[in-house]
Design an enzyme around this catalytic site. Structure first.
Site, short mmCIF file in Angstrom:
data_model
loop_
_atom_site.label_atom_id
_atom_site.label_comp_id
_atom_site.label_asym_id
_atom_site.label_seq_id
_atom_site.Cartn_x
_atom_site.Cartn_y
_atom_site.Cartn_z
CG HIS A 70 -1.79 1.17 1.41
ND1 HIS A 70 -3.14 1.09 1.29
CD2 HIS A 70 -1.51 2.46 1.70
CE1 HIS A 70 -3.67 2.30 1.49
NE2 HIS A 70 -2.69 3.14 1.75
CD GLU A 71 1.87 3.73 3.64
OE1 GLU A 71 2.34 4.80 3.14
OE2 GLU A 71 0.76 3.68 4.20
CG HIS A 74 0.50 6.12 -0.87
ND1 HIS A 74 -0.58 6.63 -1.54
CD2 HIS A 74 -0.01 5.53 0.25
CE1 HIS A 74 -1.70 6.36 -0.87
NE2 HIS A 74 -1.36 5.68 0.22
#
Length: 374
Positions: A70-71, A74
């Site tokens: 998820h990170e 980003h």
């Protein structure tokens, strides 16, 4: 929001430093215990207990890998949109991606913010498919249950992060929309932060009410998350105001030029006994034999060396290497240093020109002084 600090490093992925905060151990233990001692035995009570714990351990590792994915989404999308990324830190409440600047446009903000929930949603779909395939292949029921749990938790993570309240990803999506509508990034950030504080206080109230009536630890956890959102949203608004106040100000305006430096070959004892180094300063750039910057050393690091070892330990052995130290060019926006305003000797920025020469140093107090001057 003040950056979450890594306790230890996992290395790099796609050139991005990956760190883990000690608080991860708490949530990791809760996930393993919740699966191995409760969910799995209740669903399948006829299995040997080591299987529950092995399954819980493996599932927790995959869960944190999902958070990291998820990170990373980003971070990768941010770099593709011209925003530098310093590191990713996994901690108690998930993950934090530390970026060097804000998104340049609302469209870039939309891409960066939306990439994380999208990856979590895709992982939820993939784990749903994996659970179905495992069941169809008559695989271990514990494996099916683990895949189903991972599917549900990733979908939940995507949905929760999409809530339009800062500092959640949904809050950044809201900020992108408000920025696009108003053309004012500060106003957009203020609106998203206000939504974050309202949502956070709602979670605090609901969590405390449920905890008082039921005594459930999950309710206390909800209140904790709400409090974190309130604090983080407030800090995000503060940083936005600081960035606005520093608009157009270059780093050279606030830096201390020609700072006092320490040779990397100097012993720690020699550093601490030098009145010019130990009085009035708490951090120093470290230079090599040619005068080039190679790192940063603080008095805390130096005094932390045992007295008998100070005569044979060099500054180069205890310094923060240049690759891990915060650096900036003289012409960079001073506003980009706002996320590093935490107090502490290590939060200094070395100012290095295009030729790699050290030209100055910036402390949090220097940035605060520039804000007051504006």
């Amino acid at each position: 929001m003040s950056a979450v600090r890594a306790t230890f490093s996992l290395g790099r992925i796609a050139g991005i430093r990956i760190g883990v905060n000690w608080s991860v151990l708490l949530i990791f233990g809760l996930v393993v215990f919740g699966l191995a001692a409760r969910r799995l035995p209740v669903a399948y009570p006829d299995r040997d207990w080591p299987l529950y714990w092995v399954t819980g351990l493996v599932t927790a590792v995959v869960f944190f890998a999902s958070l990291l994915a998820h990170e990373l989404a980003h971070a990768v999308v941010a770099r593709r949109n011209g925003v530098g990324v310093d590191d990713i830190v996994l901690w108690l409440l998930g993950g934090a991606t530390r970026m060097r600047a804000e998104a340049p446009t609302p469209r870039a903000e939309l891409r960066i913010a939306g990439s994380g929930p999208l990856v979590s949603l895709l992982l939820g779909v993939l784990f749903t498919g994996a659970a179905w395939l495992l069941a169809a292949a008559s695989a271990s029921a514990l494996a099916v249950e683990a895949a189903a749990w991972l599917a549900a938790i990733n979908v939940l993570l995507a949905v929760f992060n999409a809530i339009p309240a800062a500092p959640l990803d949904g809050g950044r999506l809201l900020r992108a929309f408000l920025w696009w509508r108003t053309g004012d990034r500060l106003r957009a950030t203020t609106g998203a932060s206000a939504a974050g504080r309202v949502f956070g206080w709602v979670l605090v109230a609901l969590g405390l009410w449920a905890f008082l009536w039921t005594g459930a630890l999950g309710a206390a956890w909800t209140a904790l998350i709400g409090w974190f959102l309130v604090v983080a949203a407030t800090e995000e608004a503060r940083q936005a105001r600081l960035r606005a106040a520093l608009g157009g100000v270059p780093v050279r305006t606030a830096m201390t030029p020609d700072p006092v430096t320490v040779p990397e070959r100097l012993t720690v004892g020699g550093m601490l006994s030098d009145p010019g180094l130990s009085h009035g300063h708490v951090a120093f750039p470290v230079t090599n034999d040619r005068g080039g910057p190679v790192g940063l050393v603080t008095l805390d690091r130096a005094t932390g060396v045992p007295v008998p070892e100070r005569r044979r330990t060099t500054v180069g052995e205890i310094m923060v290497p240049l690759a891990k130290a915060r650096r900036a060019r003289p012409d960079e926006p001073l506003a980009d240093l706002v996320p590093w305003l935490d107090p502490g000797a290590a939060n200094r920025t070395l100012v290095v020109d295009d030729d790699g020469a050290l030209v100055g140093i910036v402390a949090p107090s220097d940035v605060n002084r520039a804000v007051r001057g504006r």
